[in-house]
Design an enzyme around this catalytic site. Sequence first.
Site, short mmCIF file in Angstrom:
data_model
loop_
_atom_site.label_atom_id
_atom_site.label_comp_id
_atom_site.label_asym_id
_atom_site.label_seq_id
_atom_site.Cartn_x
_atom_site.Cartn_y
_atom_site.Cartn_z
N GLU A 179 -28.03 42.90 0.03
CA GLU A 179 -27.60 42.75 1.43
C GLU A 179 -26.77 43.91 1.99
O GLU A 179 -25.74 43.68 2.65
CB GLU A 179 -26.83 41.43 1.59
CG GLU A 179 -27.65 40.23 1.15
CD GLU A 179 -26.93 38.89 1.28
OE1 GLU A 179 -25.72 38.90 1.56
OE2 GLU A 179 -27.59 37.86 1.12
N ASN A 220 -32.32 43.83 -2.22
CA ASN A 220 -32.61 42.44 -1.89
C ASN A 220 -31.88 42.04 -0.61
O ASN A 220 -30.73 42.42 -0.41
CB ASN A 220 -32.07 41.59 -3.07
CG ASN A 220 -32.49 40.14 -3.06
OD1 ASN A 220 -33.68 39.84 -2.95
ND2 ASN A 220 -31.52 39.23 -3.18
N HIS A 256 -34.80 32.81 2.89
CA HIS A 256 -34.06 31.62 3.34
C HIS A 256 -34.55 31.31 4.75
O HIS A 256 -34.13 31.92 5.72
CB HIS A 256 -32.55 31.88 3.30
CG HIS A 256 -32.04 32.11 1.92
ND1 HIS A 256 -32.09 31.12 0.95
CD2 HIS A 256 -31.49 33.19 1.32
CE1 HIS A 256 -31.59 31.60 -0.18
NE2 HIS A 256 -31.22 32.85 0.01
N GLU A 284 -35.55 34.22 -3.20
CA GLU A 284 -34.62 33.08 -3.04
C GLU A 284 -35.20 32.06 -2.06
O GLU A 284 -34.50 31.57 -1.17
CB GLU A 284 -33.26 33.58 -2.51
CG GLU A 284 -32.63 34.64 -3.38
CD GLU A 284 -31.25 35.11 -2.90
OE1 GLU A 284 -30.65 34.47 -2.02
OE2 GLU A 284 -30.78 36.14 -3.43
N ASP A 286 -36.15 29.17 0.11
CA ASP A 286 -35.96 27.77 0.50
C ASP A 286 -36.28 27.66 1.98
O ASP A 286 -36.15 28.62 2.72
CB ASP A 286 -34.58 27.20 0.13
CG ASP A 286 -33.38 28.02 0.57
OD1 ASP A 286 -33.49 28.79 1.54
OD2 ASP A 286 -32.32 27.86 -0.06
C1 XIL Z 1 -25.49 31.45 -2.66
C2 XIL Z 1 -25.40 30.32 -3.68
O1 XIL Z 1 -26.60 29.60 -3.65
C3 XIL Z 1 -24.24 29.41 -3.33
O2 XIL Z 1 -24.04 28.45 -4.36
C4 XIL Z 1 -22.96 30.22 -3.15
O3 XIL Z 1 -21.92 29.38 -2.70
C5 XIL Z 1 -23.16 31.35 -2.15
O4 XIL Z 1 -24.26 32.14 -2.56
N1 XIL Z 1 -28.08 35.34 -0.66
C6 XIL Z 1 -27.87 35.61 -1.99
C7 XIL Z 1 -27.43 34.53 -2.90
O5 XIL Z 1 -28.14 36.73 -2.43
O6 XIL Z 1 -26.61 35.00 -3.92
C8 XIL Z 1 -26.73 33.44 -2.16
O7 XIL Z 1 -26.47 32.37 -3.08
C9 XIL Z 1 -27.57 32.97 -1.00
C10 XIL Z 1 -27.81 34.08 -0.02
#
Ligand code: XIL
Length: 485
Positions: A179, A220, A256, A284, A286
């Site tokens: 990020e 990422n 996400h 990641e 969802d």
């Molecule tokens: C999130 C976790 O899922 C949570 O449990 C934590 O509180 C915060 O981080 N981007 C990322 C991940 O790269 O590491 C993050 O994970 C979600 C967004």
Amino acid sequence: MSMTKGRRHLGHRTVGAVALALALVTGGFLADTHVRGATPVSAEEAAQAQQATLRELADQRGVRMGTAIASHHLNQSDYARTAAAEFNSITHENDLKWETVQPQQGQFNWTNADRIVEFAEQNDQMIHGHTLVWHSQLPSWVADGNFTPDQLRGVMRDHINTTMGRYRGQIDTWDVVNEPIGDDARFRDSVFHRTLGVDFIAESFRMARAADPNARLFINDYNIDGINAKSNAYYDLVRDLLAQGVPIDGIGMQGHLISGQLPSDIQQNIQRFADLGLEVMITELDIRIQMPATQQKLEQQARDYETVANACYAVSGCSGVIVWGVTDAYSWVPDHFSGEGAALPIDENYQPKPAYWALHEVLGGDGGPVDPPPTEEPTDPPTDPPVGDCEASYQVVGEWNDGFQAEVTVTAGSNLTGWTVTWSFTGGEGVSHAWNASVSSSGSNITATNVAHNGTLSSGQSTTFGFVGTHNGTVGTPQLTCASS
Ligand code: XIL
């Protein structure tokens, strides 16, 4: 494809012989597997038992189908069993982040990270390492540190060498930098950027290559799944890094996403990064739903999972998909997005959701047991089909001090060869730059027309364009008019 499927308990199915043998040695599986073996099963359960797991399907295709794990849930047998049976790749959800691994300078704590690595080894799973250089979940000794550039380089090198070195040969892919670009498509403020400028990215990758020459190194981020200002900034960044010989091997698109609001050009976006020679992964995934979830929303979510998985698996440079959690019971979504949840393919009782069966089918499985008759669950009122030539919907996807990002989805009501969307801003907003449409302004009146590749839409088809805008404190949702042109 209909997604209404019978219930079954994941992980109680016959898993492949290897996975089963591994499950037996992990201990937690033993009792359940044994009980299942001794219990008479119904015809439907017997048929389900024949079905492949997501993991088996992904293995057959040679692609990654992963999940994120929290070490403190691994002593729950349902959790561990499902994580082992359904996924061929594991990511530490939090246990490998800097604040966990090196909370104080020079004090490394491996208990939780090791536990997950051991779990993955016992179950013959890949590990995608997450993450090394990130502004968030960074201990305050780093985040608030007052370092000279050389001191910070030393701190980064030590963290990268020690962490990657510990798992050399066990973790083959790493999110080296996470990020670094904000929603405004500019480099994000962090101790790394403040102290070293944008070179912190190239330097991190060089340190990571030196720490483990065999690992594949990723950058990422989120909101780079479709073509937009932020993913364009990434495209320029990684192209420049590659041209400078910086050792970067891949890009992770976090994924996400919001159900029903997927960018329409995910595959095209994956393809352009793959065309640079990079490995692409959805790291990641969802897809969150406005709660409460209804059957109709779960079916929409299933179509969204299908879209993302297809977009990846259709591009040869996209090596796979990692979902961000094993079960809705422990997803980060309800804690971070108010009113939203149910974002994963497996529900809080370890039951497969329609999204699970969508992934199953994309991976070459049969998509689940025969549908039972439709349930009597109330459904949402049907959304009106577009009337006239086309219809446009507007969504603000990010907002900051003086800027915002919005996306507009155009849906054709008849076959179109061109379209124009017009609106007026009422709060002083303006458009600064747009993609996937050509946008002009006259005072507060905005006109957006298609570009060459997205003017032709057949009835019912949609396309999305976006823009970064300016504001003076108000970001409203204007009324849009869409017409064929
Ligand atoms: C999130 C976790 O899922 C949570 O449990 C934590 O509180 C915060 O981080 N981007 C990322 C991940 O790269 O590491 C993050 O994970 C979600 C967004």
